[in-house]
Design an enzyme around this catalytic site. Structure first.
Site, PDB file in Angstrom:
ATOM      1  N   ASP A   1      -6.496  -6.866   4.218  1.00 51.31           N
ATOM      2  CA  ASP A   1      -7.615  -6.204   3.535  1.00 51.31           C
ATOM      3  C   ASP A   1      -8.530  -7.254   2.911  1.00 51.31           C
ATOM      4  O   ASP A   1      -9.752  -7.227   3.094  1.00 51.31           O
ATOM      5  CB  ASP A   1      -7.063  -5.262   2.460  1.00 51.31           C
TER       6      ASP A   1
ATOM      7  N   ASP B   1      -3.250 -18.339   0.646  1.00 51.29           N
ATOM      8  CA  ASP B   1      -4.260 -19.050  -0.155  1.00 51.29           C
ATOM      9  C   ASP B   1      -4.950 -20.110   0.688  1.00 51.29           C
ATOM     10  O   ASP B   1      -6.164 -20.283   0.653  1.00 51.29           O
ATOM     11  CB  ASP B   1      -3.638 -19.633  -1.438  1.00 51.29           C
TER      12      ASP B   1
ATOM     13  N   LYS C   1       2.752 -15.280   2.381  1.00 52.95           N
ATOM     14  CA  LYS C   1       2.965 -16.040   1.145  1.00 52.95           C
ATOM     15  C   LYS C   1       4.448 -16.328   1.049  1.00 52.95           C
ATOM     16  O   LYS C   1       5.149 -15.908   0.125  1.00 52.95           O
ATOM     17  CB  LYS C   1       2.437 -15.224  -0.050  1.00 52.95           C
TER      18      LYS C   1
ATOM     19  N   TYR D   1       0.827  -1.210   0.000  1.00 54.82           N
ATOM     20  CA  TYR D   1       0.000   0.000   0.000  1.00 54.82           C
ATOM     21  C   TYR D   1       0.864   1.264   0.000  1.00 54.82           C
ATOM     22  O   TYR D   1       0.462   2.294  -0.517  1.00 54.82           O
ATOM     23  CB  TYR D   1      -0.879   0.049   1.254  1.00 54.82           C
TER      24      TYR D   1
ATOM     25  N   ASP E   1     -12.490  -8.895   4.437  1.00 52.83           N
ATOM     26  CA  ASP E   1     -13.751  -8.856   3.680  1.00 52.83           C
ATOM     27  C   ASP E   1     -14.324 -10.267   3.550  1.00 52.83           C
ATOM     28  O   ASP E   1     -15.527 -10.479   3.656  1.00 52.83           O
ATOM     29  CB  ASP E   1     -13.548  -8.254   2.279  1.00 52.83           C
TER      30      ASP E   1
HETATM   31  C1  IPM Z   1     -10.347  -0.988   4.063  1.00 58.26           C
HETATM   32  C2  IPM Z   1     -10.548  -0.383   2.699  1.00 58.26           C
HETATM   33  C3  IPM Z   1      -9.360   0.500   2.359  1.00 58.26           C
HETATM   34  C4  IPM Z   1      -8.129  -0.392   2.379  1.00 58.26           C
HETATM   35  C5  IPM Z   1      -9.481   1.247   1.024  1.00 58.26           C
HETATM   36  C6  IPM Z   1     -10.709   2.134   1.000  1.00 58.26           C
HETATM   37  C7  IPM Z   1      -8.251   2.027   0.692  1.00 58.26           C
HETATM   38  O1  IPM Z   1     -10.753  -1.382   1.755  1.00 58.26           O
HETATM   39  O2  IPM Z   1     -10.222  -0.225   5.038  1.00 58.26           O
HETATM   40  O3  IPM Z   1     -10.306  -2.215   4.168  1.00 58.26           O
HETATM   41  O4  IPM Z   1      -7.844  -1.081   1.389  1.00 58.26           O
HETATM   42  O5  IPM Z   1      -7.434  -0.394   3.400  1.00 58.26           O
HETATM   43 MG    MG Z   2     -10.941  -3.340   2.577  1.00 55.94          MG
END
Ligand code: IPM
Ligand code: MG
Length: 354
Positions: A242, A218, A185, A140, A246
């Site tokens: 990240d 993975d 990884k 990042y 999710d």
């Molecule tokens: C999160 C979001 C952010 C990230 C984006 C909006 C830059 O997806 O906080 O998980 O990737 O960190």
């Molecule tokens: Mg995110």
């Protein structure tokens, strides 16, 4: 206690969910004898429109001067990948300037929401995991550039960056079930091999009672769905964290109920729901504010040391949902969902009761 809170509503549904988070914060303020001073500041796409900068200097200064920052969400189609100035770099800059390198993302499944998840309910029993995602390093923050027809994203990690976030994970694991799964990884990436080396050393030397396992990303993506209750603390780098959070959010039924805390060396933290700005439903008053309300609880716990208040808010959210309060994201088919405001009301009613 007295505290200053910088409030960044942001874009899309951000301001709507933050408004409910603040009502809940105010509900625990006076009875506890606390005094929270709020400063609302522009951030994200709306700040780009108004000030030409997603993180205007006075917003950054306000956040640095605050004891905690509460953030809604940023982004939207208006500031997509081809926009001249995008809001995401502002969020990365804010995290970096605040020095909040450890991102805590707890994933638990409220029993009342087991049928809201797309997975089999029996798989969801007893899930209680905590992601510790490194937040201010890795790909990042590496150099990004192009040469001719080729694009580059640099990923680097230093020993010190891995050490400090591993210590946060070690402390948290010690207060939980004492297990850390470090995800990387390392069969391909040099940075991952450094993560393995450094996290093993720090945990062995400083947290000998913690059980450490290493897992390739993975494989972790698969096991999170196959045997989710085996995970306690998951420690990983920025990009993998990240993606995996999710994925793991689907265990909880909805992204809308999940909070996060970003912490550094001091007590100041950045608190935000893990969902995005949901431009498709923005302005309609139907978003789920629970992720933000629970982020307020994390703020009370981690930045202000108000454990009792934090626990009361968490219980109130759980009771409100168990009592049938459901925004559209978690409502059962054929039922009428309630609004963002009504969900806030339901949590406030539980708080008043308990
Ligand atoms: C999160 C979001 C952010 C990230 C984006 C909006 C830059 O997806 O906080 O998980 O990737 O960190
Ligand atoms: Mg995110």
């Amino acid at each position: 206690m007295k505290a200053r809170i910088a409030v960044l509503g942001g874009d899309g549904i951000g301001p709507e969910v933050v408004a409910e988070g603040l009502r809940v914060l105010q509900a625990v303020e006076r009875p506890g004898g606390h005094e929270f001073t709020l400063e609302h500041l522009p951030f994200g796409g709306t700040a780009i429109d108004a000030h030409g900068d997603g993180l205007p200097p006075h917003t950054l200064a306000g956040c640095l001067a605050a004891d905690a920052v509460l953030l809604g969400a940023i982004g939207g189609p208006k500031w997509g990948p081809s926009a001249p100035v995008r809001p995401e770099p502002a969020l990365l800059r804010l995290r970096s300037e605040l020095g909040v390198y450890a991102n805590l993302r707890p994933i638990t499944v409220m029993p009342a929401l087991r049928d809201a998840a797309p997975l089999k309910p029996e798989l969801l029993e007893g899930i209680d995991m905590l992601f510790v995602r490194e937040l201010t390093g890795g790909i990042y923050f590496g150099r990004k550039w192009r040469e001719g027809s080729t694009a580059f994203d640099e990923c680097r990690y230093s020993v010190a960056e891995i050490e400090r976030v591993t210590r946060v994970a070690g402390r948290l694991a010690t207060a939980r079930r004492g297990k850390i799964t470090q995800v990387d990884k390392s069969n391909v990436l040099e940075t991952s091999r450094l993560w393995r080396e450094v996290s093993s050393r720090v945990l062995q030397d400083e947290f000998p009672s913690v059980t450490l396992e290493h897992m390739l990303v993975d494989s972790a993506a698969m096991h999170l769905l196959r045997r989710p209750r085996d995970f306690d603390v998951v420690l990983t780098e920025n990009l993998f964290g990240d993606i995996l959070t999710d994925e793991a959010s689907m265990l909880a039924g909805s992204l809308g109920v999940l909070p996060s805390a970003a912490l550094g060396d001091g007590r100041r933290g950045l608190y935000e729901p893990i969902h995005g700005s949901a431009p498709d439903i923005a302005g309609r008053g139907i978003a789920n504010p629970c992720g933000t309300i629970l982020s307020v609880a994390l703020m009370l716990r981690h930045s202000f040391g108000l454990e009792a208040e934090a626990a009361r808010i968490e219980a109130a959210v759980e009771h409100a949902i168990a009592g049938g309060a459901r925004t559209a994201d978690i409502a059962a088919a054929g039922t009428t969902p309630i609004s963002t405001r009504q969900m806030g009301d339901a949590v406030l009613a539980e708080l008043a009761r308990g």
